[in-house]
Write an enzyme that holds these catalytic residues in place. Structure first.
Site, short mmCIF file in Angstrom:
data_model
loop_
_atom_site.label_atom_id
_atom_site.label_comp_id
_atom_site.label_asym_id
_atom_site.label_seq_id
_atom_site.Cartn_x
_atom_site.Cartn_y
_atom_site.Cartn_z
N GLY A 36 0.84 -1.21 0.00
CA GLY A 36 0.00 0.00 0.00
C GLY A 36 0.86 1.25 0.00
O GLY A 36 0.64 2.18 -0.78
N HIS A 37 1.88 1.26 0.87
CA HIS A 37 2.81 2.39 0.89
C HIS A 37 3.54 2.49 -0.46
O HIS A 37 3.78 3.60 -0.97
CB HIS A 37 3.88 2.20 1.98
CG HIS A 37 3.35 2.15 3.38
ND1 HIS A 37 3.41 1.02 4.14
CD2 HIS A 37 2.76 3.10 4.16
CE1 HIS A 37 2.90 1.26 5.34
NE2 HIS A 37 2.49 2.52 5.38
N GLN A 153 -8.88 10.28 7.31
CA GLN A 153 -7.61 11.01 7.48
C GLN A 153 -7.31 11.85 6.24
O GLN A 153 -6.95 13.03 6.33
CB GLN A 153 -6.48 10.01 7.73
CG GLN A 153 -5.10 10.61 7.64
CD GLN A 153 -4.03 9.61 8.02
OE1 GLN A 153 -3.84 9.33 9.21
NE2 GLN A 153 -3.34 9.04 7.05
P1 AMP Z 1 0.66 4.52 7.81
O1 AMP Z 1 2.11 4.15 7.68
O2 AMP Z 1 -0.21 3.39 8.23
O3 AMP Z 1 0.46 5.79 8.61
O4 AMP Z 1 0.16 4.88 6.34
C1 AMP Z 1 0.85 5.82 5.55
C2 AMP Z 1 0.03 6.10 4.32
O5 AMP Z 1 -0.16 4.91 3.59
C3 AMP Z 1 -1.37 6.66 4.64
O6 AMP Z 1 -1.68 7.69 3.73
C4 AMP Z 1 -2.25 5.45 4.42
O7 AMP Z 1 -3.56 5.79 4.03
C5 AMP Z 1 -1.52 4.75 3.29
N1 AMP Z 1 -1.90 3.34 3.25
C6 AMP Z 1 -1.84 2.46 4.27
N2 AMP Z 1 -2.32 1.25 3.88
C7 AMP Z 1 -2.70 1.40 2.59
C8 AMP Z 1 -3.30 0.53 1.63
N3 AMP Z 1 -3.60 -0.74 1.91
N4 AMP Z 1 -3.56 1.01 0.40
C9 AMP Z 1 -3.27 2.31 0.10
N5 AMP Z 1 -2.71 3.18 0.95
C10 AMP Z 1 -2.44 2.73 2.19
#
Ligand code: AMP
Length: 280
Positions: A36-37, A153
């Site tokens: 996702g990241h 968010q």
């Molecule tokens: P985090 O490290 O969980 O704070 O996420 C960092 C960024 O990655 C945020 O903008 C999340 O929305 C995005 N993100 C996390 N998981 C996914 C996913 N499965 N698909 C797309 N973006 C994601």
């Protein structure tokens, strides 16, 4: 690839890029990077001259009973990963420097922060907005990339960016899922085999709700009930809601751009997921 840990060093690096008229794309993360990241990082690399990934597990967005201490930290692996992706800089400040003992300034977006996850995570979005503001000031990006996975968010950051005249383009990219449909999340690492099977029903439930909407059902209660009844009963749901995708206001009927969102606890792990639907 540069690894910067100090806001002043980060800003000096960004000023240097800007002097050369290079555009900067920022991907804020808490690390433990997954596919996702990676999609967000690809977006930043492909559409900007220089891509920056920030890695910071932000204490102010965790409530005292949450998983700040045990949140997965895989910094060396994360750096190795982004290095191969064409990222120019990693910004990884430490918590003590970000928040000195007399730190006292917070950013809060009213309204949008109050629904969905808001009541279940008091102070969470205030912490998110505060850290994203600090990251924006240090990196000074032209564009910043966020995932639909955290749709509330992203909506809040979009509003904050507009309201506070940051002049940064916020780009939202779709949810990346594992082959079984589970939305990728750093927290999936906490799940046992049994819990993972339960967690997959969150997406199946959202899909069941989406099918009703696609079939022309507009009754919000019927859609929400279908989602609730499809989720594995072992999951303790915080909410299932159908809201306007932009304002996040609860809807009386399914029409326009809608966000069907769910949050619940699978064992000790809190997971969220959503689907956006354009109702014809
Ligand atoms: P985090 O490290 O969980 O704070 O996420 C960092 C960024 O990655 C945020 O903008 C999340 O929305 C995005 N993100 C996390 N998981 C996914 C996913 N499965 N698909 C797309 N973006 C994601």
């Amino acid at each position: 690839m540069n690894i910067l840990t100090d806001a002043e060093d980060m800003r000096a690096w960004s000023v240097e890029q800007q002097r050369e008229r290079l555009s900067i794309g920022l991907v804020p993360t808490m690390g433990a990077l997954h596919a996702g990241h990676e999609k967000l990082i690809e977006g930043a690399v492909d559409n900007n001259d220089a891509a920056v990934v920030s890695i910071f597990v932000n204490p102010t967005q965790f409530a005292p009973n949450e998983d700040y201490e045990r949140y997965p930290r895989t910094f060396d692996d994360d750096c190795a990963k982004v290095r191969t992706m064409g990222v120019q800089a990693v910004y990884a400040p430490d918590a003590a420097t970000m928040y000195p003992p007399d730190y006292s300034t917070y950013v809060n977006v009213e309204g949008l922060s109050e629904g969905l996850c808001g009541p279940f995570r008091p102070g969470h979005y205030r912490g998110v907005c505060t850290v994203v503001t600090k990251l924006f000031h240090a990196v000074m990006p032209h564009r910043a990339y966020f995932g639909q996975k955290d749709a509330q968010q992203t909506a809040i950051i979009q509003r904050m960016t507009r309201d506070l005249d940051f002049g940064i383009e916020i780009v939202e990219l779709p949810i990346v899922r594992d082959t079984d449909g589970l939305a990728m999340s750093s927290r999936n690492a906490y799940l046992s085999e049994e819990e993972r099977k339960q967690a997959v029903t969150l997406y199946q439930a959202l899909q069941a709700g989406e099918s009703l909407i696609d079939d022309g059902v507009q009754d919000v209660q019927a859609i929400v009930d279908t989602v609730r009844n499809t989720v594995d009963p072992a999951i303790v749901l915080d909410y299932v809601e159908l809201v306007d995708a932009d304002s996040l206001e609860p809807l009386k009927e399914a029409s326009g751009s809608v966000l069907l969102a769910v949050a619940g606890r699978v064992g000790a792990t809190r997971l969220i997921d959503n689907i956006k639907v354009e109702v014809a």
